[in-house]
Design a protein around this motif. Structure first.
Motif, PDB file in Angstrom:
ATOM      1  N   UNK A 148      75.240  19.766 -38.240  1.00  0.00           N
ATOM      2  CA  UNK A 148      74.453  18.628 -37.718  1.00  0.00           C
ATOM      3  C   UNK A 148      75.287  17.348 -37.730  1.00  0.00           C
ATOM      4  N   UNK A 149      75.050  16.513 -36.760  1.00  0.00           N
ATOM      5  CA  UNK A 149      75.868  15.299 -36.605  1.00  0.00           C
ATOM      6  C   UNK A 149      75.946  14.480 -37.901  1.00  0.00           C
ATOM      7  N   UNK A 150      74.854  14.443 -38.641  1.00  0.00           N
ATOM      8  CA  UNK A 150      74.785  13.611 -39.853  1.00  0.00           C
ATOM      9  C   UNK A 150      75.769  14.064 -40.928  1.00  0.00           C
ATOM     10  N   UNK A 151      76.204  15.331 -40.834  1.00  0.00           N
ATOM     11  CA  UNK A 151      77.119  15.893 -41.851  1.00  0.00           C
ATOM     12  C   UNK A 151      78.449  16.305 -41.241  1.00  0.00           C
ATOM     13  N   UNK A 152      78.678  15.898 -40.010  1.00  0.00           N
ATOM     14  CA  UNK A 152      79.809  16.416 -39.229  1.00  0.00           C
ATOM     15  C   UNK A 152      80.953  15.389 -39.283  1.00  0.00           C
ATOM     16  N   UNK A 153      82.046  15.745 -39.943  1.00  0.00           N
ATOM     17  CA  UNK A 153      83.102  14.753 -40.213  1.00  0.00           C
ATOM     18  C   UNK A 153      83.664  14.137 -38.918  1.00  0.00           C
ATOM     19  N   UNK A 154      84.124  14.938 -37.946  1.00  0.00           N
ATOM     20  CA  UNK A 154      84.669  14.289 -36.737  1.00  0.00           C
ATOM     21  C   UNK A 154      83.631  13.464 -35.990  1.00  0.00           C
ATOM     22  N   UNK A 155      82.382  13.937 -35.963  1.00  0.00           N
ATOM     23  CA  UNK A 155      81.337  13.183 -35.249  1.00  0.00           C
ATOM     24  C   UNK A 155      81.101  11.841 -35.938  1.00  0.00           C
ATOM     25  N   UNK A 156      81.017  11.855 -37.263  1.00  0.00           N
ATOM     26  CA  UNK A 156      80.790  10.593 -37.981  1.00  0.00           C
ATOM     27  C   UNK A 156      81.957   9.635 -37.783  1.00  0.00           C
ATOM     28  N   UNK A 157      83.182  10.165 -37.860  1.00  0.00           N
ATOM     29  CA  UNK A 157      84.337   9.275 -37.663  1.00  0.00           C
ATOM     30  C   UNK A 157      84.311   8.653 -36.273  1.00  0.00           C
ATOM     31  N   UNK A 158      83.934   9.470 -35.293  1.00  0.00           N
ATOM     32  CA  UNK A 158      83.871   8.975 -33.912  1.00  0.00           C
ATOM     33  C   UNK A 158      82.795   7.902 -33.774  1.00  0.00           C
ATOM     34  N   UNK A 159      81.626   8.149 -34.365  1.00  0.00           N
ATOM     35  CA  UNK A 159      80.518   7.192 -34.239  1.00  0.00           C
ATOM     36  C   UNK A 159      80.864   5.868 -34.915  1.00  0.00           C
ATOM     37  N   UNK A 160      81.517   5.948 -36.065  1.00  0.00           N
ATOM     38  CA  UNK A 160      81.923   4.707 -36.743  1.00  0.00           C
ATOM     39  C   UNK A 160      82.900   3.936 -35.862  1.00  0.00           C
ATOM     40  N   UNK A 161      83.788   4.669 -35.196  1.00  0.00           N
ATOM     41  CA  UNK A 161      84.747   4.015 -34.294  1.00  0.00           C
ATOM     42  C   UNK A 161      84.035   3.310 -33.143  1.00  0.00           C
ATOM     43  N   UNK A 162      83.047   3.973 -32.564  1.00  0.00           N
ATOM     44  CA  UNK A 162      82.268   3.373 -31.463  1.00  0.00           C
ATOM     45  C   UNK A 162      81.543   2.116 -31.969  1.00  0.00           C
ATOM     46  N   UNK A 163      80.968   2.229 -33.133  1.00  0.00           N
ATOM     47  CA  UNK A 163      80.253   1.100 -33.767  1.00  0.00           C
ATOM     48  C   UNK A 163      81.166  -0.124 -33.838  1.00  0.00           C
ATOM     49  N   UNK A 164      82.412   0.085 -34.253  1.00  0.00           N
ATOM     50  CA  UNK A 164      83.328  -1.056 -34.398  1.00  0.00           C
ATOM     51  C   UNK A 164      83.845  -1.569 -33.051  1.00  0.00           C
ATOM     52  N   UNK A 165      84.184  -0.670 -32.153  1.00  0.00           N
ATOM     53  CA  UNK A 165      84.737  -1.107 -30.854  1.00  0.00           C
ATOM     54  C   UNK A 165      83.679  -1.834 -30.040  1.00  0.00           C
ATOM     55  N   UNK A 166      82.490  -1.265 -29.952  1.00  0.00           N
ATOM     56  CA  UNK A 166      81.518  -1.774 -28.988  1.00  0.00           C
ATOM     57  C   UNK A 166      80.536  -2.804 -29.532  1.00  0.00           C
ATOM     58  N   UNK A 167      80.323  -2.813 -30.831  1.00  0.00           N
ATOM     59  CA  UNK A 167      79.330  -3.749 -31.352  1.00  0.00           C
ATOM     60  C   UNK A 167      79.988  -4.856 -32.188  1.00  0.00           C
ATOM     61  N   UNK A 168      80.969  -4.484 -32.983  1.00  0.00           N
ATOM     62  CA  UNK A 168      81.687  -5.494 -33.770  1.00  0.00           C
ATOM     63  C   UNK A 168      82.877  -6.069 -32.995  1.00  0.00           C
ATOM     64  N   UNK A 169      83.221  -5.397 -31.901  1.00  0.00           N
ATOM     65  CA  UNK A 169      84.341  -5.824 -31.047  1.00  0.00           C
ATOM     66  C   UNK A 169      85.676  -5.868 -31.798  1.00  0.00           C
TER      67      UNK A 169
END
Ligand code: F6P
Length: 545
Positions: A305-326
């Motif tokens: 599941x995405x919530x426990x999935x290491x590559x998915x979490x790393x990717x989502x954190x990256x999106x969070x920083x690029x697109x929302x925190x800029x």
């Protein structure tokens, strides 16, 4: 669907407005279980992502974004060999190369696994025959040196892995990598070598890459000039390619060719025949161990599941920083000398994949995509660019990678290394506030006016997000897992940004222009066909060379 059209995107924007004023110190102070909540133990890995600018709500929203992007369906489409690389009309099946199960993998209705296993057997036989001395040089000597000639994906992956797994080297084969068309690269390599004991591996998916063919021809001339005959080429040159015809034209017969396929992207190819230099350097058993590790990570990625999935979490954190925190760059800092080439490898993997500005449908994006990926090993990086990370105006999210057991457990080195490793993410997160600085300076007997003068310079804002990957030990298996984490992270980010992560049209323009400029460099005639600057530079070069 464009990310900016999703409901989650709007929700994340609002959530960002709420979170942007909160300090990581507060988030840790509020939640005694934050580390347990935001860390994952998987196989030999501990992935701690608690030092990120997130709450449980951030994660829920990011997972929602992944769902709206149909991530599960996209993962399955990739693993099942659909032609997801739409601009090149290709499937993307590097995961089949490390499929260690008995399950078939179909591409256009045909199981690709028998072909993959056949090439692996060919690689195994060849590696063992080189190591045992059964395959010998044209003067009947055993080979001592292997030179891999390739560039981009036909160089960076194998070069990084050979460097990372040096401790596992077979021992009787030296490995060299030549990539740059600057003759210095090949000249400095060949200078040290004996043509009678050198094996050349020409690695090129297309076998048309200008740099690689130029270097391969220089290597061939060097070999022939040493007294070898044309017939001896077959004993000293092998090719890793999808292009039989071009290999034959170069003088490499089919039996010296290790093939791979259209559906293996260059930057994802080290698991294919492109991995032959790795097998020659560390032995085929170790190469297989690496494939086993990657397969485990592939299974984790596909089934967790995405919530426990290491590559998915790393990717989502990256999106969070690029697109929302800029935050537009991302550092990778391995605290292990053997991983000194890791960031360089990731640069191609990530930036050639997600450095895109239009959607899969060709629509110009109204949001940022791939960040600049960079970094180098700790502790060296602490004494170069960490100043900017701690006190500069940019915030740079970073991945910290280390291994609990050292492969060189000499004296106190490893604990000193690891103290620095733990200290840096703590410092990035906590920073040092005014009260702490004042306390420190008054303990050093500074006057109040001296303290006030120094205070702003001594402050550390902290709140710098980091991921930590703490791995038991660097082995072929764990290295395979680590690489696969980043491969899948890149794929997930591409899926969320709705870009095609598997083409690379952006490298073509420079190649085309170089081909058109090349004949002009021998020209006695003044060049006038370019812009003013380029004409001026070419004409000046021609006048002084
Ligand atoms: O630079 C573009 C590129 O196509 C990369 O994607 C690839 O890894 C590299 O060139 C080398 O290509 P080839 O293996 O075909 O020589």
């Amino acid at each position: 669907m464009l990310m900016s059209k999703t409901e989650s995107y709007e929700k994340l924007k609002n959530h960002f407005n709420f979170l942007k004023g909160v300090h990581l110190r507060e988030l840790f102070a509020e939640d005694a279980d934050r580390f347990e909540r935001f860390s994952i133990r998987w196989e030999q890995f501990l992935f701690d992502y608690s030092k990120n600018l997130i709450t449980s709500e951030s994660l829920d929203l990011l997972v929602g974004l992944a769902r709206e992007a149909n991530l599960s369906q996209k993962i399955e489409a990739q693993f099942k060999g659909e032609k997801i690389n739409i601009t090149e009309n290709r499937a993307v099946l590097h995961t089949a190369l490390r499929n260690r199960s008995d399950e078939p993998v179909y591409f256009e209705g045909v199981d690709v696994m028998p072909g993959i296993r056949k090439v692996l057997e060919q690689m195994q036989l060849f590696t063992n025959n080189i190591h045992s001395g059964k395959l010998r040089s044209y003067t009947d000597k055993t080979f001592t040196d292997v030179v891999n000639i390739g560039i981009g994906g036909s160089d960076l992956g194998p070069k990084m892995v050979c460097s990372a797994l040096k401790k596992y080297a077979y021992g009787k084969i030296n490995i060299h990598f030549v990539s740059n068309v600057d003759a210095t690269d090949i000249e400095e390599t060949l200078r040290k070598l004996n043509p009678e004991t050198t094996l050349f591996v020409i690695a090129s998916k297309t076998f048309t890459t200008w740099e690689t063919l130029t270097n391969a021809n220089t290597a061939k001339s060097w070999f022939l000039n040493s007294g070898a005959s044309k017939a001896d080429i077959a004993k000293h040159f092998v090719a890793l390619s999808t292009n039989h015809k071009a290999c034959n034209e170069f003088g490499i017969p089919n039996e010296n060719m290790f093939e791979f396929w259209d559906w293996v992207g260059g930057r994802f190819s080290l698991w294919s025949a492109i991995g032959l230099p790795i097998a020659l350097y560390i032995g085929f058993d170790n190469f297989e161990e690496m494939l086993n590790g990657v397969y485990k990570m592939d299974t984790h990625f596909r089934n967790t599941p995405f919530e426990q999935n290491i590559p998915v979490l790393m990717a989502l954190l990256g999106v969070w920083y690029v697109n929302f925190w800029e935050f537009d760059s991302h550092a990778v800092i391995p605290y292990d000398q053997y991983l000194e080439r890791f960031s360089e490898f990731l640069q191609q993997l990530d930036m050639e994949s997600n450095g895109k500005r239009v959607s899969r449908d060709g629509v110009e994006l109204d949001y940022a995509t791939g960040p600049v990926i960079w970094g180098t090993i700790g502790t060296n990086s602490q004494h170069s660019f960490f100043q900017l990370m701690h006190q500069g105006t940019a915030t740079i999210p970073a991945d910290f990678i280390a291994f609990a057991q050292s492969l060189n457990p000499t004296a106190e080195h490893h604990n000193i290394l690891m103290s620095n490793f733990f200290a840096q993410t703590e410092a990035m997160m906590m920073g040092k506030n005014a009260d702490e600085v004042k306390l420190e300076l008054s303990a050093a007997n500074l006057s109040e006016s001296e303290i006030n003068k120094l205070l702003p310079h001594k402050l550390f804002p902290g709140n710098k997000p980091t991921n930590t990957l703490l791995i038991d030990k660097l082995t072929p298996e764990t290295l395979g897992m680590l690489i696969a984490i980043y491969e899948h992270k890149v794929f997930v980010q591409g899926a969320i940004w709705d870009v095609n992560s598997y083409d690379q049209w952006g490298v073509e323009l420079g190649k085309q222009l170089a081909k058109s400029i090349y004949p002009e460099l021998d020209n006695k005639v003044k060049t006038e066909s370019h812009d003013g600057s380029t004409n001026g530079l070419i004409n000046h070069y021609n006048s002084i060379r």
